[in-house]
Design a protein around this motif. Sequence first.
Motif, PDB file in Angstrom:
ATOM      1  N   LEU A 152       0.826  -1.211   0.000  1.00  9.94           N
ATOM      2  CA  LEU A 152       0.000   0.000   0.000  1.00  9.94           C
ATOM      3  C   LEU A 152       0.858   1.258   0.000  1.00  9.94           C
ATOM      4  N   HIS A 153       2.008   1.202   0.655  1.00  9.45           N
ATOM      5  CA  HIS A 153       2.903   2.363   0.679  1.00  9.45           C
ATOM      6  C   HIS A 153       3.490   2.630  -0.704  1.00  9.45           C
ATOM      7  N   ARG A 154       3.940   1.567  -1.376  1.00  6.07           N
ATOM      8  CA  ARG A 154       4.535   1.731  -2.693  1.00  6.07           C
ATOM      9  C   ARG A 154       3.510   2.133  -3.738  1.00  6.07           C
ATOM     10  N   SER A 155       2.291   1.626  -3.613  1.00  8.49           N
ATOM     11  CA  SER A 155       1.266   1.891  -4.632  1.00  8.49           C
ATOM     12  C   SER A 155       0.553   3.220  -4.421  1.00  8.49           C
ATOM     13  N   GLY A 156       0.514   3.711  -3.170  1.00  8.19           N
ATOM     14  CA  GLY A 156      -0.219   4.944  -2.892  1.00  8.19           C
ATOM     15  C   GLY A 156      -1.726   4.778  -2.934  1.00  8.19           C
ATOM     16  N   LEU A 157      -2.212   3.554  -2.756  1.00  8.34           N
ATOM     17  CA  LEU A 157      -3.656   3.306  -2.815  1.00  8.34           C
ATOM     18  C   LEU A 157      -4.409   3.968  -1.672  1.00  8.34           C
ATOM     19  N   VAL A 158      -3.727   4.200  -0.561  1.00 10.15           N
ATOM     20  CA  VAL A 158      -4.321   4.877   0.598  1.00 10.15           C
ATOM     21  C   VAL A 158      -3.325   5.928   1.074  1.00 10.15           C
ATOM     22  N   PRO A 159      -3.735   6.886   1.908  1.00  8.03           N
ATOM     23  CA  PRO A 159      -2.802   7.894   2.407  1.00  8.03           C
ATOM     24  C   PRO A 159      -1.585   7.267   3.084  1.00  8.03           C
ATOM     25  N   ARG A 160      -0.433   7.898   2.965  1.00 11.56           N
ATOM     26  CA  ARG A 160       0.834   7.311   3.401  1.00 11.56           C
ATOM     27  C   ARG A 160       0.859   6.980   4.886  1.00 11.56           C
ATOM     28  N   PHE A 161       0.179   7.771   5.700  1.00  6.69           N
ATOM     29  CA  PHE A 161       0.287   7.548   7.146  1.00  6.69           C
ATOM     30  C   PHE A 161      -0.286   6.192   7.549  1.00  6.69           C
ATOM     31  N   ILE A 162      -1.216   5.665   6.762  1.00  8.17           N
ATOM     32  CA  ILE A 162      -1.833   4.381   7.113  1.00  8.17           C
ATOM     33  C   ILE A 162      -0.829   3.234   6.962  1.00  8.17           C
ATOM     34  N   VAL A 164       2.334   3.481   6.947  1.00  7.36           N
ATOM     35  CA  VAL A 164       3.432   3.736   7.884  1.00  7.36           C
ATOM     36  C   VAL A 164       3.099   3.139   9.257  1.00  7.36           C
ATOM     37  N   LEU A 165       1.836   3.265   9.668  1.00  3.19           N
ATOM     38  CA  LEU A 165       1.412   2.622  10.918  1.00  3.19           C
ATOM     39  C   LEU A 165       1.632   1.112  10.853  1.00  3.19           C
ATOM     40  N   ILE A 204      -7.601  -0.457  11.908  1.00  3.45           N
ATOM     41  CA  ILE A 204      -8.821   0.347  12.030  1.00  3.45           C
ATOM     42  C   ILE A 204      -8.814   1.494  11.025  1.00  3.45           C
ATOM     43  N   CYS A 205      -7.682   2.206  10.925  1.00  4.24           N
ATOM     44  CA  CYS A 205      -7.595   3.320   9.974  1.00  4.24           C
ATOM     45  C   CYS A 205      -7.765   2.824   8.541  1.00  4.24           C
ATOM     46  N   LEU A 206      -7.147   1.703   8.220  1.00  5.82           N
ATOM     47  CA  LEU A 206      -7.263   1.147   6.877  1.00  5.82           C
ATOM     48  C   LEU A 206      -8.706   0.751   6.586  1.00  5.82           C
ATOM     49  N   ALA A 207      -9.354   0.084   7.544  1.00  6.76           N
ATOM     50  CA  ALA A 207     -10.739  -0.351   7.348  1.00  6.76           C
ATOM     51  C   ALA A 207     -11.659   0.841   7.112  1.00  6.76           C
ATOM     52  N   VAL A 208     -11.548   1.851   7.951  1.00  6.72           N
ATOM     53  CA  VAL A 208     -12.431   3.013   7.840  1.00  6.72           C
ATOM     54  C   VAL A 208     -12.194   3.736   6.516  1.00  6.72           C
ATOM     55  N   TYR A 209     -10.917   3.904   6.142  1.00  4.70           N
ATOM     56  CA  TYR A 209     -10.622   4.614   4.894  1.00  4.70           C
ATOM     57  C   TYR A 209     -11.169   3.850   3.691  1.00  4.70           C
TER      58      TYR A 209
END
Length: 237
Positions: A152-162, A164-165, A204-209
């Motif tokens: 997910l970090h390499r693809s940018g599919l979600v915000p970077r902070f997620i 990183v967690l 949790i952050c990933l699920a909600v996003y």
Amino acid sequence: MTPARRTAMVAGVLFLVTHVTSVPALVLYGPVLNHPGYVTGSGPDTSVLLGAFLEVILILGIVGTGVALFPVVKRQHEGVALGYVGLRTLEAGIVAAGIVPLLVIVTLRQDLTDTAGAGAVGSALVAFHNWTFLIGPSFVCGTNTVLLAYLLHRSGLVPRFIPVLGLIGGPLVFASGTAYMFGLYEQISVWSALGAVPVFAWEICLAVYLIVRGFRPSAMARLDPAPVAAGAQPVAV
């Protein structure tokens, strides 16, 4: 709703399912995990059976997240994506293995006619469950968390902070499990709880996003294979 949006929503819901089943199951297991004399006592069996049922739902949720996300994240790196699905399936298998000894304790208590040695057998079965709890949610979950967070970090599919967690939480929960294995602190302790906070926040952050926003369209566009023009021959690599 586009297929990508539907995939994101399904994956997000399944991540939430893993949390709303795993935490209550641990609470419901309290009588059998915390009372060495449970096997020779009077129960309650219903709470243990309900906890086992919730963990069956948990298993389906764990496998479901891997299956749901694979078609998307494999576009970033198919090998790593396969590793994620494989480890999620392994994690589910370890959870399933941990359910069985607790169900055996319930059956043993119900059919017990001779209490001699029953307490020792019950304690051994609980220990079996506790070790599966360490290997699955600590070691295997920590590793597959890193794989998905990397994708997910390499693809940018979600915000970077997620992601990183996840990249922080995965190694931390793995290290926490290692610390328990070598006797640095108890499996259920303040330190183990602190070690689990980042990976809990990540899921949790990933699920909600994923439920609310879905995958970033720009990232999905980058991952989609470039269309071949009509009449053009694909270039061999």
